[in-house]
Write an enzyme that holds these catalytic residues in place. Sequence first.
Site, PDB file in Angstrom:
ATOM      1  N   THR A 192       0.302 -35.438 -45.679  1.00 40.81           N
ATOM      2  CA  THR A 192       0.065 -35.133 -44.264  1.00 40.81           C
ATOM      3  C   THR A 192       1.240 -34.336 -43.701  1.00 40.81           C
ATOM      4  O   THR A 192       2.375 -34.533 -44.126  1.00 40.81           O
ATOM      5  CB  THR A 192      -0.061 -36.470 -43.500  1.00 40.81           C
ATOM      6  OG1 THR A 192      -1.201 -37.146 -44.004  1.00 40.81           O
ATOM      7  CG2 THR A 192      -0.158 -36.296 -42.004  1.00 40.81           C
ATOM      8  N   ARG A 220     -14.426 -42.217 -43.978  1.00 40.11           N
ATOM      9  CA  ARG A 220     -13.129 -42.876 -43.709  1.00 40.11           C
ATOM     10  C   ARG A 220     -12.239 -42.004 -42.802  1.00 40.11           C
ATOM     11  O   ARG A 220     -12.126 -40.800 -42.985  1.00 40.11           O
ATOM     12  CB  ARG A 220     -12.432 -43.145 -45.037  1.00 40.11           C
ATOM     13  CG  ARG A 220     -11.051 -43.813 -44.911  1.00 40.11           C
ATOM     14  CD  ARG A 220      -9.930 -42.816 -44.994  1.00 40.11           C
ATOM     15  NE  ARG A 220      -8.612 -43.462 -44.949  1.00 40.11           N
ATOM     16  CZ  ARG A 220      -7.474 -42.811 -44.789  1.00 40.11           C
ATOM     17  NH1 ARG A 220      -7.465 -41.494 -44.672  1.00 40.11           N
ATOM     18  NH2 ARG A 220      -6.333 -43.459 -44.741  1.00 40.11           N
ATOM     19  N   THR A 243       3.227 -40.147 -41.266  1.00 35.52           N
ATOM     20  CA  THR A 243       2.590 -39.792 -42.531  1.00 35.52           C
ATOM     21  C   THR A 243       2.629 -41.026 -43.410  1.00 35.52           C
ATOM     22  O   THR A 243       3.656 -41.695 -43.481  1.00 35.52           O
ATOM     23  CB  THR A 243       3.324 -38.630 -43.218  1.00 35.52           C
ATOM     24  OG1 THR A 243       2.802 -38.497 -44.552  1.00 35.52           O
ATOM     25  CG2 THR A 243       4.825 -38.821 -43.285  1.00 35.52           C
TER      26      THR A 243
END
Length: 328
Positions: A192, A220, A243
Amino acid sequence: MRTLLILGALLMSSAAHAQVKADWKLVIHGGAGTIRKANMPPGKEQELHAALDRALAAGSKILSSGGSAPDAVEASVRVLEDDPNFNAGRGSVFTYDGDNEMDSSIMDGRTRAAGAVTGVTATKNPISLARAVMEKSEHVFLSREGANEFSRQQGLEQAAPDYFATPERRRQLEVFKSKKVSALDIEYKFGTVGAVALDSSGHVAAATSTGGMTGKRWGRIGDSPIIGAGTYADDRGCAVSGTGWGEYFIRVGVAHEICARMRLDGAAAQTAADDVMAEVKALGGDGGVIVVTPKGDMVYSFNTAGMYRGKADATGRSTRLYSEAQER
Ligand code: GLY
């Protein structure tokens, strides 16, 4: 006499302006977890450094010319979304069904306006779609086909599925399926990207973007597009981008929790970030955060082996690290 007074006031105001301008800050991350340096293919380290440098440069350019924190965090995140080494935009991980479904969010600490999208598949830069939700819609959070449609209506740049898909991410999905690796395995859930900034007017902002977790199913959603979990910004406290293992970040409400501890308990930024990340760890989760405050603190905290990260400020100092130690 009157002229002298006006001149004095002008000089004072321009000195104050210059002083305020000197205070901008920018912190970025490219994901926690971190492929160990020893396992990196030749040239990868340089590629990652170059991408982090470009992301810092994009945000710094805006902040150093007096631009806003939301503009800066969007610009930095766009650079990392465009780089296939990171799990966001181009280079996003694959879902179990072989698609790229991306999540992103942005928040302006000045107004606490926020925008977020989840499960988007066609916007070249999902962070700009989150920004459009924040500024061009009456909503905070849009999902999947509705968010795609909003993106087209806003005239944001679209990209075909092949643009986002990279051979390396496809290989990771194949490994995931063939070895039945847990979706929670460290290399499959990180990457991320995010940015937090303090601008020269004293306002903070945060932005986060991700492809989520390799092999994710059933629609999800992780923490990255959830305001308060993966992203939060409030001029009364701080700006945070996270993250890591999204399920735990959601349960702890990581980004809001850090800001709330600063605002309500008077906690120092590093203490608040470390303590909240310790809570994530105590529950079984892992990951990291970046934080800036209106006072100018720039903080990293992570409980993984490493976190791709960098920071820059008005002094011209800029650093990027992904060492396996908790270097500040
Ligand atoms: N932190 C990214 C995710 O869990 O999706």
